[in-house]
Design a protein around this motif. Structure first.
Motif, PDB file in Angstrom:
ATOM      1  N   LYS A  60       0.818  -1.211   0.000  1.00  0.00           N
ATOM      2  CA  LYS A  60       0.000   0.000   0.000  1.00  0.00           C
ATOM      3  C   LYS A  60       0.855   1.267   0.000  1.00  0.00           C
ATOM      4  CE  LYS A  60      -4.079  -2.031   2.026  1.00  0.00           C
ATOM      5  NZ  LYS A  60      -5.121  -1.935   3.023  1.00  0.00           N
ATOM      6  N   SER A  61       2.086   1.152   0.458  1.00  0.00           N
ATOM      7  CA  SER A  61       2.968   2.321   0.461  1.00  0.00           C
ATOM      8  C   SER A  61       4.418   1.873   0.325  1.00  0.00           C
ATOM      9  CB  SER A  61       2.788   3.130   1.750  1.00  0.00           C
ATOM     10  OG  SER A  61       3.334   2.429   2.849  1.00  0.00           O
ATOM     11  N   TYR A  62       5.245   2.812  -0.088  1.00  0.00           N
ATOM     12  CA  TYR A  62       6.671   2.530  -0.221  1.00  0.00           C
ATOM     13  C   TYR A  62       7.289   2.234   1.148  1.00  0.00           C
ATOM     14  CZ  TYR A  62      11.516   3.002  -1.732  1.00  0.00           C
ATOM     15  OH  TYR A  62      12.840   2.766  -1.992  1.00  0.00           O
ATOM     16  N   LEU A  63       6.792   2.900   2.175  1.00  0.00           N
ATOM     17  CA  LEU A  63       7.305   2.672   3.531  1.00  0.00           C
ATOM     18  C   LEU A  63       7.047   1.232   3.973  1.00  0.00           C
ATOM     19  CD1 LEU A  63       8.588   3.717   6.134  1.00  0.00           C
ATOM     20  CD2 LEU A  63       6.299   4.445   6.862  1.00  0.00           C
ATOM     21  N   ARG A  64       5.868   0.708   3.686  1.00  0.00           N
ATOM     22  CA  ARG A  64       5.568  -0.684   4.055  1.00  0.00           C
ATOM     23  C   ARG A  64       6.479  -1.660   3.314  1.00  0.00           C
ATOM     24  NH1 ARG A  64      -0.986  -1.143   4.704  1.00  0.00           N
ATOM     25  NH2 ARG A  64      -1.135   0.418   6.348  1.00  0.00           N
ATOM     26  N   TYR A  65       6.733  -1.349   2.054  1.00  0.00           N
ATOM     27  CA  TYR A  65       7.670  -2.178   1.282  1.00  0.00           C
ATOM     28  C   TYR A  65       9.050  -2.153   1.932  1.00  0.00           C
ATOM     29  CZ  TYR A  65      11.226  -3.102  -2.226  1.00  0.00           C
ATOM     30  OH  TYR A  65      12.345  -3.557  -2.874  1.00  0.00           O
ATOM     31  N   CYS A  66       9.530  -0.962   2.259  1.00  0.00           N
ATOM     32  CA  CYS A  66      10.863  -0.818   2.871  1.00  0.00           C
ATOM     33  C   CYS A  66      10.951  -1.564   4.195  1.00  0.00           C
ATOM     34  CB  CYS A  66      11.196   0.656   3.085  1.00  0.00           C
ATOM     35  SG  CYS A  66      11.418   1.602   1.578  1.00  0.00           S
ATOM     36  N   LEU A  67       9.935  -1.429   5.022  1.00  0.00           N
ATOM     37  CA  LEU A  67       9.947  -2.089   6.333  1.00  0.00           C
ATOM     38  C   LEU A  67       9.873  -3.610   6.197  1.00  0.00           C
ATOM     39  CD1 LEU A  67       7.632   0.322   8.371  1.00  0.00           C
ATOM     40  CD2 LEU A  67      10.129   0.120   8.494  1.00  0.00           C
ATOM     41  N   THR A  68       9.028  -4.082   5.289  1.00  0.00           N
ATOM     42  CA  THR A  68       8.901  -5.530   5.088  1.00  0.00           C
ATOM     43  C   THR A  68      10.197  -6.123   4.565  1.00  0.00           C
ATOM     44  OG1 THR A  68       6.538  -5.300   4.632  1.00  0.00           O
ATOM     45  CG2 THR A  68       7.602  -7.335   3.893  1.00  0.00           C
ATOM     46  N   GLU A  69      10.738  -5.501   3.522  1.00  0.00           N
ATOM     47  CA  GLU A  69      11.982  -6.025   2.962  1.00  0.00           C
ATOM     48  C   GLU A  69      13.118  -5.947   3.977  1.00  0.00           C
ATOM     49  OE1 GLU A  69      14.296  -5.991  -1.159  1.00  0.00           O
ATOM     50  OE2 GLU A  69      14.080  -3.989  -0.294  1.00  0.00           O
ATOM     51  N   SER A  70      13.206  -4.852   4.703  1.00  0.00           N
ATOM     52  CA  SER A  70      14.273  -4.701   5.699  1.00  0.00           C
ATOM     53  C   SER A  70      14.178  -5.767   6.779  1.00  0.00           C
ATOM     54  CB  SER A  70      14.228  -3.314   6.323  1.00  0.00           C
ATOM     55  OG  SER A  70      14.543  -2.338   5.367  1.00  0.00           O
ATOM     56  N   ALA A  71      12.969  -6.044   7.246  1.00  0.00           N
ATOM     57  CA  ALA A  71      12.800  -7.052   8.299  1.00  0.00           C
ATOM     58  C   ALA A  71      13.217  -8.435   7.809  1.00  0.00           C
ATOM     59  CB  ALA A  71      11.348  -7.073   8.779  1.00  0.00           C
ATOM     60  N   ILE A  72      12.792  -8.790   6.599  1.00  0.00           N
ATOM     61  CA  ILE A  72      13.135 -10.100   6.043  1.00  0.00           C
ATOM     62  C   ILE A  72      14.640 -10.213   5.812  1.00  0.00           C
ATOM     63  CG2 ILE A  72      12.892 -11.597   4.014  1.00  0.00           C
ATOM     64  CD1 ILE A  72       9.990 -10.494   3.796  1.00  0.00           C
ATOM     65  N   LEU A  73      15.215  -9.190   5.183  1.00  0.00           N
ATOM     66  CA  LEU A  73      16.651  -9.236   4.886  1.00  0.00           C
ATOM     67  C   LEU A  73      17.499  -9.172   6.154  1.00  0.00           C
ATOM     68  CD1 LEU A  73      16.942  -7.046   1.671  1.00  0.00           C
ATOM     69  CD2 LEU A  73      16.748  -9.528   1.880  1.00  0.00           C
ATOM     70  N   TYR A  74      17.054  -8.400   7.142  1.00  0.00           N
ATOM     71  CA  TYR A  74      17.811  -8.318   8.393  1.00  0.00           C
ATOM     72  C   TYR A  74      17.838  -9.681   9.090  1.00  0.00           C
ATOM     73  CZ  TYR A  74      19.285  -7.122  13.085  1.00  0.00           C
ATOM     74  OH  TYR A  74      19.955  -7.083  14.280  1.00  0.00           O
ATOM     75  N   ALA A  75      16.685 -10.335   9.150  1.00  0.00           N
ATOM     76  CA  ALA A  75      16.635 -11.652   9.799  1.00  0.00           C
ATOM     77  C   ALA A  75      17.565 -12.638   9.091  1.00  0.00           C
ATOM     78  CB  ALA A  75      15.201 -12.181   9.804  1.00  0.00           C
ATOM     79  N   GLY A  76      17.521 -12.638   7.769  1.00  0.00           N
ATOM     80  CA  GLY A  76      18.392 -13.546   7.017  1.00  0.00           C
ATOM     81  C   GLY A  76      19.856 -13.195   7.135  1.00  0.00           C
TER      82      GLY A  76
END
Length: 128
Positions: A60-76
């Protein structure tokens, strides 16, 4: 600024990557082989695959994309860093890793958003 974003920065990154991979392959035949660059390259390829998969999700927003991708990539990335012994399990080490991750991902998100903005401005200028 456009020349820096579209030419110089990607050129420097591509050159650095090729040099690091070449050095790693050359060192493969010597006893002083340092596996970190190859491990890092594989992790980055994995991150690119995750980014590609996320490009099919409509956020729905670029911020949600950034937060989702950051969380996934950070965990990995944190899991890989700990399992491959790049960092220790100490809070200070994990904190430093987190700061580096946030700085790198923040810069990348800014870079690509700014680059898209410049492209849109150029297209709009051509349409006028």
């Amino acid at each position: 600024m456009k020349h820096l974003l579209f030419t110089r920065l990607p050129s420097a990154c591509i050159s650095f990557t090729i040099i690091m991979l070449a050095a790693s392959l050359i060192n493969l035949f010597h006893s002083s082989f340092f596996v970190f660059p190859i491990q890092l390259f594989c992790i980055i390829l994995g991150c690119q695959a995750i980014d590609w998969l996320l490009s099919y999700v409509h956020f729905k927003s670029y911020l949600r994309y950034c937060l989702t991708e950051s969380a996934i990539l950070y965990a990995g990335a944190l899991t890989a860093a700990l399992l491959l012994d790049w960092i220790s399990w100490k809070p200070a080490s994990i904190g430093f890793f987190t700061l580096i991750f946030l700085a790198a991902s923040g810069f990348l998100f800014w870079y690509f958003k700014h680059r898209q903005k410049l492209l849109a401005e150029e297209i709009n200028h051509l349409l006028q």
